[in-house]
Design an enzyme around this catalytic site. Structure first.
Site, PDB file in Angstrom:
ATOM      1  N   ASP A 153       1.685  27.568   7.621  1.00  5.08           N
ATOM      2  CA  ASP A 153       1.158  26.741   6.535  1.00  5.08           C
ATOM      3  C   ASP A 153       1.524  25.297   6.849  1.00  5.08           C
ATOM      4  O   ASP A 153       2.654  24.883   6.629  1.00  5.08           O
ATOM      5  CB  ASP A 153       1.762  27.156   5.183  1.00  5.08           C
ATOM      6  CG  ASP A 153       1.259  26.221   4.069  1.00  5.08           C
ATOM      7  OD1 ASP A 153       1.557  26.465   2.885  1.00  5.08           O
ATOM      8  OD2 ASP A 153       0.562  25.225   4.392  1.00  5.08           O
ATOM      9  N   HIS A 157       9.528  18.738  -8.378  1.00  8.91           N
ATOM     10  CA  HIS A 157       8.120  19.061  -8.597  1.00  8.91           C
ATOM     11  C   HIS A 157       7.932  20.319  -9.437  1.00  8.91           C
ATOM     12  O   HIS A 157       6.840  20.561  -9.943  1.00  8.91           O
ATOM     13  CB  HIS A 157       7.396  19.265  -7.265  1.00  8.91           C
ATOM     14  CG  HIS A 157       7.347  18.040  -6.421  1.00  8.91           C
ATOM     15  ND1 HIS A 157       6.771  16.865  -6.836  1.00  8.91           N
ATOM     16  CD2 HIS A 157       7.845  17.797  -5.183  1.00  8.91           C
ATOM     17  CE1 HIS A 157       6.887  15.948  -5.886  1.00  8.91           C
ATOM     18  NE2 HIS A 157       7.538  16.477  -4.875  1.00  8.91           N
ATOM     19  N   ASP A 164       1.456  23.867  -2.324  1.00  9.02           N
ATOM     20  CA  ASP A 164       2.401  23.238  -1.395  1.00  9.02           C
ATOM     21  C   ASP A 164       3.823  23.757  -1.552  1.00  9.02           C
ATOM     22  O   ASP A 164       4.773  22.979  -1.602  1.00  9.02           O
ATOM     23  CB  ASP A 164       2.385  21.714  -1.571  1.00  9.02           C
ATOM     24  CG  ASP A 164       1.100  21.117  -1.030  1.00  9.02           C
ATOM     25  OD1 ASP A 164       0.041  21.470  -1.575  1.00  9.02           O
ATOM     26  OD2 ASP A 164       1.141  20.352  -0.065  1.00  9.02           O
ATOM     27  N   TYR A 189      12.343  14.564   5.360  1.00  5.01           N
ATOM     28  CA  TYR A 189      11.792  15.481   6.356  1.00  5.01           C
ATOM     29  C   TYR A 189      11.889  14.971   7.777  1.00  5.01           C
ATOM     30  O   TYR A 189      11.476  15.658   8.711  1.00  5.01           O
ATOM     31  CB  TYR A 189      10.345  15.829   5.960  1.00  5.01           C
ATOM     32  CG  TYR A 189      10.311  16.367   4.558  1.00  5.01           C
ATOM     33  CD1 TYR A 189       9.988  15.551   3.462  1.00  5.01           C
ATOM     34  CD2 TYR A 189      10.746  17.666   4.283  1.00  5.01           C
ATOM     35  CE1 TYR A 189      10.057  16.025   2.171  1.00  5.01           C
ATOM     36  CE2 TYR A 189      10.819  18.142   2.985  1.00  5.01           C
ATOM     37  CZ  TYR A 189      10.478  17.324   1.930  1.00  5.01           C
ATOM     38  OH  TYR A 189      10.569  17.789   0.647  1.00  5.01           O
ATOM     39  N   ASP A 191      12.990   9.553  -4.465  1.00  5.84           N
ATOM     40  CA  ASP A 191      12.170  10.341  -3.533  1.00  5.84           C
ATOM     41  C   ASP A 191      10.772   9.698  -3.471  1.00  5.84           C
ATOM     42  O   ASP A 191      10.347   9.040  -4.426  1.00  5.84           O
ATOM     43  CB  ASP A 191      12.069  11.774  -4.091  1.00  5.84           C
ATOM     44  CG  ASP A 191      11.347  12.721  -3.152  1.00  5.84           C
ATOM     45  OD1 ASP A 191      12.012  13.556  -2.529  1.00  5.84           O
ATOM     46  OD2 ASP A 191      10.109  12.615  -3.047  1.00  5.84           O
ATOM     47  N   HIS A 219       7.922  11.086  -3.500  1.00  5.33           N
ATOM     48  CA  HIS A 219       6.895  11.821  -4.256  1.00  5.33           C
ATOM     49  C   HIS A 219       7.178  11.716  -5.750  1.00  5.33           C
ATOM     50  O   HIS A 219       8.338  11.594  -6.161  1.00  5.33           O
ATOM     51  CB  HIS A 219       6.891  13.304  -3.860  1.00  5.33           C
ATOM     52  CG  HIS A 219       6.541  13.551  -2.436  1.00  5.33           C
ATOM     53  ND1 HIS A 219       7.495  13.669  -1.445  1.00  5.33           N
ATOM     54  CD2 HIS A 219       5.335  13.670  -1.812  1.00  5.33           C
ATOM     55  CE1 HIS A 219       6.896  13.867  -0.284  1.00  5.33           C
ATOM     56  NE2 HIS A 219       5.593  13.866  -0.465  1.00  5.33           N
ATOM     57  N   ASP A 231      12.784  11.050   1.709  1.00  2.37           N
ATOM     58  CA  ASP A 231      11.482  10.900   2.378  1.00  2.37           C
ATOM     59  C   ASP A 231      10.888   9.517   2.081  1.00  2.37           C
ATOM     60  O   ASP A 231       9.823   9.188   2.558  1.00  2.37           O
ATOM     61  CB  ASP A 231      10.514  12.013   1.966  1.00  2.37           C
ATOM     62  CG  ASP A 231      10.560  12.329   0.477  1.00  2.37           C
ATOM     63  OD1 ASP A 231      10.099  13.416   0.080  1.00  2.37           O
ATOM     64  OD2 ASP A 231      11.064  11.480  -0.298  1.00  2.37           O
TER      65      ASP A 231
END
Ligand SMILES: NCCCNCCCCCS
Ligand SMILES: [Zn+2]
Length: 665
Positions: free
Chosen positions: A20, A135, A92, A305, A172, A174, A265
């Site tokens: 994935d 998330h 995700d 990451y 972060d 995101h 990230d």
């Protein structure tokens, strides 16, 4: 009280079991490289290791639904095919037979961290966990997250410890939509997040991630979204948002606890963020939060990451939590246009909720309002092929070697040396050459011997700070302006040195060196100064001088810190003028914040009558967190006006003062 570190290698025991592309970056090595870097650098040994625990059902149900928890409970017994099937209902994210166990440990780690800080056992700390949390939503996993570790921790802190106000800072890259949904109508939890957005073109492509989504009903104003509409954001962009949005609002909110969704990230080299901020920026972001909530800061790992960038950023964060001086902010060249547009939009969306940014300029009608491009489905995930972030290179963060002596003091006879400080008295007589120089330059009556002793001790202190043998200093002197001259002349002698002189209170400040930029003087007082306006002498006239905490703090956060970071001095000379009217708590906040500059080399000068202030000053110089100021009322209109007009006049020379994009011609 020390710094807690919570880590357990069991959380490395799950991984992606099928192909994935969206999930392959979330690997167990993220945790091992972070922990090993802390061990390798000796930082882990300086922390107090606190064991993880499994979050209980009750803990998890603080945020998640029973149906969702029951569903996740079935995953350890699923076959590979069933796990793939189960995963399809979410976005995700992936499941694994051991991920439920690890998700309980990740949430439990955050709760252990909150317990150790709120019981007063530890001052602050960091939890290294996976799966991340920000998330995940009430009934859904998302973005590698299963349980919302930080949201659960906030609910837990309120329920178990009666904490009134929690600030969640999500750095972060995101948008932690799970956290936003959890608290959007809750005025006791202020959620701040910046995130890569690109006008909704970037994941998770949510309209509600934009700046105009400010919270609902009673929670209106307590949700702050800062969208980055371009990649490549740098240190200046991040710091500008802290100075002109997060910190003014955070000080006004006055949290009892600060939780950080510490995702890295947002650092350089990350394939997701594609930003350019360097790992040392996290030392500054951490430092700028450490005088809130009396220093009760709990950082919980989210994303990150690029394994090199991640490990360095984790070390920068933990080393700052440990109280080590932060590295000098490298060449800040001001926020980019896109960042200024976002800054402007966020401030105008929130000005009605926060008096500290009430004066923010209103949104110009058209161009930079929310541009939501209705994207055809197929374009949603299209990301133009940019240079892969993995190829980015950046310098190793500078070594941060704590000085042998943290704080040294020069005190007159009879004033006790505060504990944990080193008392400097020049035992030997100053050498005659210096003595003569002093006599002709500074001393009024030539044979004033103890003035001579004090000045030579002061120089000795400044010299040892320059050599990093001593980090910070405090001197009680009889003649303040003579001492200022003495330090400036001595320090300016060394070519590369720049001195930031911060004066609180009225009184004549020698403007030596302000013409060539070797000295930047910022003076807070109640008197209009007739001084000539030059780039390096900045009088800040406040109606009540330094007596009004909110006016003063607004000037410190929105003016002094941006100036100081952009000027990047090698020494900060902090002068408390006689009868400055500054209360101890604000004084300690000021000392705490200024230690983000000059690698913590702050030299405090006070009148020798200020004996009562020696203890509190020394405590802040030693790195003790300043007490909370409490919720700040609106600053006086005159003070807002004073700071705004200064900012307007100076922003051409000092880019970090900008809060709106330059008018498009
Ligand atoms: N490149 C776009 C796909 C985003 N995939 C989810 C990322 C979740 C990060 C958690 S911090
Ligand atoms: Zn992330």
């Amino acid at each position: 009280m020390g710094t807690a570190l919570i880590y357990d290698e069991e959380m490395t025991n799950y991984k992606l079991l099928w192909v994935d592309p969206a999930c392959k970056i979330e690997v167990p090595e993220r945790l091992t490289v972070s922990y090993e870097a802390l061990v390798e650098s000796g930082l882990a040994d300086r922390c107090m290791s606190i064991p993880v625990r499994e979050a209980t059902d009750a803990d998890i149900l603080l945020v998640h639904s029973e149906d969702y928890l029951d569903a996740v409970k079935t995953t350890p017994y699923k076959t590979l095919e069933e796990l793939k099937e189960f995963t399809l209902q979410f976005g995700d994210v992936y499941f694994h037979p051991n991920i439920y166990h690890c998700a309980k440990l990740a949430a439990g780690a955050a709760l252990q961290l909150v317990d150790s800080v709120l019981t007063g056992k530890m001052r602050n700390g960091m939890a290294l966990v996976r799966p991340p949390g920000h998330h995940s939503m009430c009934s859904a996993a998302s973005g590698f997250c299963v349980f919302n570790n930080v949201a659960i921790a906030a609910k837990y802190a309120k329920q178990k410890y009666g904490v009134k106000r929690v600030l969640i800072v999500d750095w972060d890259i995101h948008h932690g939509q799970g956290v936003q949904y959890c608290f959007e109508d809750d005025p006791s939890v202020l959620y701040f997040s910046w995130h890569r957005y690109e006008h909704q073109k970037y994941w998770p492509h949510l309209r509600e991630s934009d700046f105009d989504i400010v919270g609902k009903e009673k929670g209106a104003g307590f949700n702050i979204n800062v969208p980055w509409n371009k990649v490549g954001m740098q240190n200046s962009d991040y710091l500008s948002v802290f100075f002109h949005i997060l910190l003014p609002v955070a000080y006004e909110f006055s949290p009892d606890l600060v939780l950080v969704c510490a995702g890295f990230d947002s650092g350089i080299g990350d394939p997701e963020g594609k930003m350019c901020a360097t790992p040392d920026i996290f030392a500054h972001l951490t430092h700028l939060l450490m005088n809130l909530a009396g220093g009760k800061v709990c950082a919980v790992l989210e994303g990150g990451y690029n394994l090199t960038s991640l490990a360095q950023s984790v070390c920068q964060t933990v080393q700052t939590l440990l109280g080590d001086p932060v590295p000098r902010p490298s060449n800040l060249d001001g926020p980019c246009k896109s960042a200024l547009e976002s800054l402007h939009c966020v401030r105008s969306a929130h000005r009605r909720y926060w008096s500290s940014i009430r004066h923010a300029a209103d949104l110009p009608s058209c161009e930079i309002s929310t541009k939501h491009i209705k994207l055809a489905e197929d374009k949603l995930d299209k990301e133009e092929e940019e240079k892969s972030a993995e190829e980015e290179v950046w310098p190793q963060p500078p070594k941060r070697v704590p000085s042998a002596i943290r704080t040294a003091v020069v005190l007159p006879e009879g004033v006790a040396c505060p504990d944990r400080c080193k008392c400097l008295m020049s035992a030997e007589d100053p050498d005659p050459l210096i003595a003569n120089k002093f006599r002709e330059n500074f001393l009024k009556d030539a044979d004033d011997s103890d003035a001579l002793t004090t000045l030579s001790s002061l120089i000795a202190l400044a010299e040892r700070m320059e050599k990093n043998e001593i980090c910070s200093g405090l001197a009680l002197v009889r003649d303040i302006s003579m001492a200022i001259m003495c330090v400036i002349q001595h320090t300016a002698a060394a070519l590369s040195n720049r001195v930031l002189v911060v004066c609180v209170g009225d009184g004549k400040v020698p403007s030596h060196g302000t013409d060539d930029g070797k000295t930047l003087v910022v003076q807070f007082s109640s008197k209009k100064s007739e001084e000539q306006k030059c780039k390096y002498y900045i009088p800040v006239c406040l109606k009540k001088g330094c007596q009004d905490a909110s006016g003063f703090m607004q000037a410190v956060l929105g003016l002094l810190l941006p100036l100081g970071y952009e000027y990047d001095p090698s020494l900060v000379l902090l002068v408390k003028m006689p009868d400055s009217g500054l209360c101890d708590t604000v004084w300690k906040q000021l000392i705490g914040l200024l230690q983000g500059l000059a690698q913590g080399h702050t030299l405090v000068l006070m009148q020798d009558v200020e004996r009562a202030c020696v203890g509190p000053t020394a405590s802040s110089l030693l790195g003790d967190a300043a007490p909370s100021l409490g919720q700040l009322h609106a600053p006086l209109p005159e003070d807002v006006e004073a700071v705004e007009s200064l900012r307007h006049r100076l922003k051409a020379d000092w880019k970090l003062l900008q809060t709106t994009a330059p008018e498009t011609r």
